[in-house]
Write a protein that holds these residues in place. Structure first.
Motif, mmCIF file in Angstrom:
data_model
loop_
_atom_site.group_PDB
_atom_site.id
_atom_site.type_symbol
_atom_site.label_atom_id
_atom_site.label_comp_id
_atom_site.label_asym_id
_atom_site.label_seq_id
_atom_site.Cartn_x
_atom_site.Cartn_y
_atom_site.Cartn_z
ATOM 1 N N THR A 15 0.825 -1.210 0.000
ATOM 2 C CA THR A 15 0.000 0.000 0.000
ATOM 3 C C THR A 15 0.860 1.260 0.000
ATOM 4 N N ILE A 16 2.174 1.097 0.142
ATOM 5 C CA ILE A 16 3.093 2.229 0.136
ATOM 6 C C ILE A 16 3.914 2.199 -1.146
ATOM 7 N N ARG A 17 3.983 3.327 -1.850
ATOM 8 C CA ARG A 17 4.718 3.403 -3.118
ATOM 9 C C ARG A 17 6.194 3.676 -2.846
ATOM 10 N N LEU A 18 6.984 2.631 -2.755
ATOM 11 C CA LEU A 18 8.412 2.762 -2.503
ATOM 12 C C LEU A 18 9.138 3.158 -3.778
ATOM 13 N N VAL A 19 10.164 4.014 -3.636
ATOM 14 C CA VAL A 19 10.894 4.503 -4.799
ATOM 15 C C VAL A 19 12.389 4.534 -4.487
ATOM 16 N N GLU A 20 13.191 4.522 -5.522
ATOM 17 C CA GLU A 20 14.650 4.644 -5.394
ATOM 18 C C GLU A 20 15.047 6.094 -5.673
ATOM 19 N N GLU A 21 14.623 7.003 -4.795
ATOM 20 C CA GLU A 21 14.920 8.418 -4.958
ATOM 21 C C GLU A 21 15.357 9.021 -3.629
ATOM 22 N N GLU A 22 15.874 10.242 -3.690
ATOM 23 C CA GLU A 22 16.347 10.919 -2.485
ATOM 24 C C GLU A 22 15.169 11.379 -1.614
ATOM 25 N N ASP A 23 15.396 11.366 -0.323
ATOM 26 C CA ASP A 23 14.427 11.886 0.645
ATOM 27 C C ASP A 23 14.400 13.407 0.528
ATOM 28 N N GLN A 24 13.289 13.958 0.053
ATOM 29 C CA GLN A 24 13.202 15.400 -0.189
ATOM 30 C C GLN A 24 12.908 16.214 1.067
ATOM 31 N N PHE A 25 12.664 15.554 2.191
ATOM 32 C CA PHE A 25 12.352 16.266 3.433
ATOM 33 C C PHE A 25 13.439 16.095 4.490
ATOM 34 N N ASP A 26 14.568 15.515 4.093
ATOM 35 C CA ASP A 26 15.698 15.384 5.004
ATOM 36 C C ASP A 26 16.529 16.662 4.925
ATOM 37 N N PHE A 27 15.984 17.752 5.463
ATOM 38 C CA PHE A 27 16.586 19.076 5.291
ATOM 39 C C PHE A 27 17.927 19.227 6.003
ATOM 40 N N LEU A 28 18.158 18.445 7.061
ATOM 41 C CA LEU A 28 19.411 18.544 7.806
ATOM 42 C C LEU A 28 20.398 17.455 7.408
ATOM 43 N N CYS A 29 20.083 16.753 6.319
ATOM 44 C CA CYS A 29 20.969 15.693 5.800
ATOM 45 C C CYS A 29 21.298 14.669 6.883
ATOM 46 N N GLU A 30 20.255 14.200 7.574
ATOM 47 C CA GLU A 30 20.460 13.229 8.649
ATOM 48 C C GLU A 30 20.552 11.795 8.128
ATOM 49 N N GLY A 31 20.163 11.583 6.886
ATOM 50 C CA GLY A 31 20.301 10.262 6.291
ATOM 51 C C GLY A 31 19.498 9.191 7.012
ATOM 52 N N PHE A 32 18.188 9.389 7.120
ATOM 53 C CA PHE A 32 17.335 8.452 7.849
ATOM 54 C C PHE A 32 17.372 7.061 7.212
ATOM 55 N N ASP A 33 17.526 6.056 8.067
ATOM 56 C CA ASP A 33 17.697 4.680 7.617
ATOM 57 C C ASP A 33 16.344 4.038 7.326
ATOM 58 N N PRO A 47 9.772 7.875 6.907
ATOM 59 C CA PRO A 47 8.889 8.099 8.066
ATOM 60 C C PRO A 47 9.382 9.197 8.997
ATOM 61 N N MET A 48 10.709 9.217 9.238
ATOM 62 C CA MET A 48 11.241 10.214 10.170
ATOM 63 C C MET A 48 11.259 11.617 9.593
ATOM 64 N N SER A 49 11.616 11.744 8.320
ATOM 65 C CA SER A 49 11.643 13.091 7.738
ATOM 66 C C SER A 49 10.238 13.675 7.671
ATOM 67 N N LEU A 50 9.261 12.832 7.375
ATOM 68 C CA LEU A 50 7.874 13.306 7.329
ATOM 69 C C LEU A 50 7.390 13.681 8.723
ATOM 70 N N THR A 51 7.731 12.860 9.708
ATOM 71 C CA THR A 51 7.345 13.163 11.083
ATOM 72 C C THR A 51 7.905 14.512 11.522
ATOM 73 N N LYS A 52 9.185 14.738 11.235
ATOM 74 C CA LYS A 52 9.824 15.986 11.655
ATOM 75 C C LYS A 52 9.227 17.186 10.935
ATOM 76 N N TRP A 53 8.906 17.035 9.652
ATOM 77 C CA TRP A 53 8.304 18.148 8.918
ATOM 78 C C TRP A 53 6.936 18.500 9.501
ATOM 79 N N CYS A 54 6.140 17.488 9.786
ATOM 80 C CA CYS A 54 4.803 17.737 10.330
ATOM 81 C C CYS A 54 4.888 18.319 11.736
ATOM 82 N N GLU A 55 5.856 17.863 12.529
ATOM 83 C CA GLU A 55 6.048 18.437 13.862
ATOM 84 C C GLU A 55 6.416 19.911 13.747
#
Length: 273
Positions: A15-33, A47-55
């Motif tokens: 149900t999740i569309r996985l892709v081989e692309e860069e995380d566009q919401f990793d603004f601090l270049c944390e490289g979420f695993d 999941p983490m970059s989206l969580t942080k953006w929404c927070e």
């Protein structure tokens, strides 16, 4: 419960569309695993970059979730955010509480439907019954909730006092009714006064410790008023020692409805603790 630091998409979740692309919401270049996935608007998250953006949006006082990428103002539903951010039950509780507070601060006539978390505007201030058209369309029946207790409506409607859910009551009115007194100095000496008042302009609850000036400034609508007599600070009559001459107003039995205006007064007040 999943640790928020290790949230990862399940590779087998179709149900999740996985892709081989860069995380566009990793603004601090944390490289979420985590594998990357595409949101409904087309942008890529973990999941983490989206969580942080929404927070961050919630910290800015927002009650809705907008993509915000350059040229994209798409709004994500709360359901999509929950799913794509892999929000834990604790995170969902925190999100929903903050969303409700932010929505109330922006528009006192808007609350979130308990069925779908869609913001709903109240039609009449004299009727606690509110119909959610989103839930009604999904369920095929009219879905209404109580503006006061935020649960699915029970009983006859319209009603202005309560629905028939157990313990449905106006918590703000209960606080005004049952709060203890504090001793504040007025023209007649030190007098007992309810320790909590509803701002006469917007209805926000404000507490006074009894220490300091009776004039307070509401942090929500910025109106200055006298905690003792409840008059606008410009209308409160004071003596040469800045002590109110009008006495103590009775305990409030209703909550004022705010029209959304912000007031900026020229009166200087001593902040209450």
């Amino acid at each position: 419960m999943m640790n928020s630091k290790t949230k990862r998409y399940n590779l087998s979740d179709s149900t999740i569309r996985l892709v081989e692309e860069e995380d566009q919401f990793d603004f601090l270049c944390e490289g979420f695993d985590s594998p990357r996935a595409r949101m409904s608007c087309g942008h890529v998250v973990t999941p983490m970059s989206l969580t942080k953006w929404c927070e961050q949006l919630l910290k800015q006082g927002e009650a809705r979730f907008v993509c915000g990428q350059s040229g994209c103002n798409a709004e994500w539903s709360y359901q999509e955010v929950c799913k794509m951010a892999l929000l834990t039950p604790e995170e969902m509780k925190n999100f929903e509480t903050t969303m409700a507070l932010n929505a109330a601060a922006r528009d006192p006539n808007t609350k979130f439907c308990p069925g779908c978390m869609t913001p709903v505007t109240r039609g009449s201030s004299s009727d606690l019954y509110v119909c959610c058209h989103v839930c009604s369309a999904k369920t095929g029946r009219s879905f209404g909730f109580c503006w006061q207790c935020l649960r699915e409506w029970k009983g006859q409607q319209p009603r202005s006092d309560r629905c028939e859910n157990d313990d449905c009551h106006n918590s703000a009115l209960k606080t005004l009714r049952e709060c203890p007194e504090v001793q504040i100095e007025l023209a007649g000496g030190v007098i007992g006064c309810p320790s909590v008042r509803a701002c006469p302009t917007c209805g926000s609850l404000i507490q006074h410790t009894g220490i300091g000036c009776t004039e307070v400034s509401c942090p929500r609508c910025k109106m200055s008023f006298c905690f003792g007599c409840l008059k606008n600070a410009n209308e409160c009559i004071i003596d040469d020692f800045d002590i109110c001459l009008s006495g103590i107003a009775a305990r409030q039995t209703s909550i004022p409805v705010w029209d959304g205006r912000i007031f900026h007064t020229e009166i200087y007040s001593i902040p209450y603790p």
